[in-house]
Design a protein around this motif. Structure first.
Motif, PDB file in Angstrom:
ATOM      1  N   LEU A  12       0.831  -1.212   0.000  1.00 19.64           N
ATOM      2  CA  LEU A  12       0.000   0.000   0.000  1.00 19.64           C
ATOM      3  C   LEU A  12       0.866   1.263   0.000  1.00 19.64           C
ATOM      4  O   LEU A  12       0.551   2.241  -0.678  1.00 19.64           O
ATOM      5  N   MET A  13       1.975   1.232   0.735  1.00 18.37           N
ATOM      6  CA  MET A  13       2.880   2.393   0.758  1.00 18.37           C
ATOM      7  C   MET A  13       3.493   2.604  -0.631  1.00 18.37           C
ATOM      8  O   MET A  13       3.674   3.732  -1.083  1.00 18.37           O
ATOM      9  N   ARG A  15       2.129   1.808  -3.462  1.00 18.58           N
ATOM     10  CA  ARG A  15       1.091   2.426  -4.300  1.00 18.58           C
ATOM     11  C   ARG A  15       1.001   3.918  -4.051  1.00 18.58           C
ATOM     12  O   ARG A  15       0.864   4.705  -4.978  1.00 18.58           O
ATOM     13  N   ASP A  16       1.051   4.295  -2.775  1.00 17.34           N
ATOM     14  CA  ASP A  16       0.981   5.728  -2.439  1.00 17.34           C
ATOM     15  C   ASP A  16       2.101   6.506  -3.121  1.00 17.34           C
ATOM     16  O   ASP A  16       1.901   7.610  -3.601  1.00 17.34           O
ATOM     17  N   LYS A  17       3.283   5.910  -3.144  1.00 18.47           N
ATOM     18  CA  LYS A  17       4.431   6.602  -3.753  1.00 18.47           C
ATOM     19  C   LYS A  17       4.222   6.801  -5.248  1.00 18.47           C
ATOM     20  O   LYS A  17       4.567   7.835  -5.798  1.00 18.47           O
ATOM     21  N   VAL A  19       1.290   6.945  -6.818  1.00 20.95           N
ATOM     22  CA  VAL A  19       0.219   7.933  -6.990  1.00 20.95           C
ATOM     23  C   VAL A  19       0.781   9.342  -6.770  1.00 20.95           C
ATOM     24  O   VAL A  19       0.500  10.279  -7.529  1.00 20.95           O
ATOM     25  N   GLU A  20       1.620   9.488  -5.755  1.00 19.01           N
ATOM     26  CA  GLU A  20       2.246  10.782  -5.480  1.00 19.01           C
ATOM     27  C   GLU A  20       3.151  11.199  -6.652  1.00 19.01           C
ATOM     28  O   GLU A  20       3.190  12.373  -7.020  1.00 19.01           O
TER      29      GLU A  20
END
Ligand code: ATP
Ligand code: MG
Length: 246
Positions: A12-13, A15-17, A19-20
């Motif tokens: 999940l982390m 993915r966040d990176k 997306v960012e």
């Protein structure tokens, strides 16, 4: 905020990176799809570095140390996921970074260069004054003193056609790709079937370990490597992991 205790925290982390990265104009929207495909293969491999991938990482470290002109290719996903780690590897093996995008725009190339510089990168090839033969113009652009003249190129998440074109130019290509069936994996000289978030730090770790070896010992490691067997082992790893879950 994703709690650290979440069973899928790392995924999940990551993915966040990505997306960012898209939000910052570093990663292309197609990069989201690439990451999704990678994650699916990572799941099938048990989301861990296999013994075979670790060996390929060890060989990749030796190849980069032996090369007179190694270069590390950086795309939008690499810049979003592992900027510090790729800079550390670049310094450890004395290989400049070069931004090399499948969906190339000068704006995104410049955004990635700025991002890498802000993270401390000093050695970046920034010209686009040469072309890789037999590739469509925008995708073929490279730096004459970077990828174009490199002996060994590390291409995390490369496209199959460009990987083949680089090997046709006589370069040694080290690819990082979770899909052992992709054209990139099939064309590369060394395919690291592992997630880049694990692969890059592992390679840097081996570079440090290899400091104790002489050139002959590094050469032996490289000569003993068989990429066909390496890819067949990766497919076996997927089969074994799936059988164990039945
Ligand atoms: P090819 O052109 O080589 O056949 P493709 O078209 O199947 O590849 P692309 O979408 O061009 O694939 O590139 C994405 C590739 O990168 C996929 O093979 C995917 O498994 C891999 N990938 C994506 N994210 C990661 C990651 N974090 N670590 C390692 N590999 C990844
Ligand atoms: Mg492709």
């Amino acid at each position: 905020m994703i709690p650290k205790s979440h069973p899928r925290y790392v995924s999940l982390m990551t993915r966040d990176k990505i997306v960012e990265g898209v939000r910052q104009g570093i990663t292309g929207t197609q990069g989201l799809i690439a990451q999704g495909r990678g994650e699916a293969f990572d799941y099938l491999l048990g989301e861990k570095t296999t013994f075979g991938a670790l060996h390929a990482e060890k060989v990749a470290a030796a190849m980069m140390l032996l090369a007179k002109r190694p270069v590390i290719s950086v795309n939008g996903n690499v810049a979003a996921l592992v900027p510090e780690e790729i800079i550390r590897l670049s310094e450890a093996v004395n290989a400049p970074l070069e931004v090399n995008l499948f969906y190339r725009t000068e704006e995104r190339v410049n955004a990635i260069i700025r991002h890498l510089r802000a993270k401390g990168a000093k050695s970046i090839c920034t010209k686009s004054d040469a072309l890789i033969p037999s590739i469509e113009h925008e995708r073929a652009k490279v730096d004459s003193s970077g990828i174009f003249s490199a002996e060994v190129v590390l291409v995390p998440l490369e496209d199959g056609d460009r990987c083949k074109a680089l090997t046709d130019m006589g370069k040694i290509v080290i690819a990082i790709d979770l899909n052992p069936l992709s054209r990139t994996s099939q064309w590369a000289n060394v395919t690291i079937v592992d997630n880049i978030v694990r692969a890059i730090p592992n390679i840097t770790g081996f570079v440090k370990e290899h400091g104790k070896l002489d050139e002959d010992e590094l050469q032996k490691l490289v000569e003993g490597f068989d990429n066909k067997k390496n890819l067949a082992d990766a497919i076996d790893n997927i089969l074994q992991h799936l059988s164990a879950r039945k």
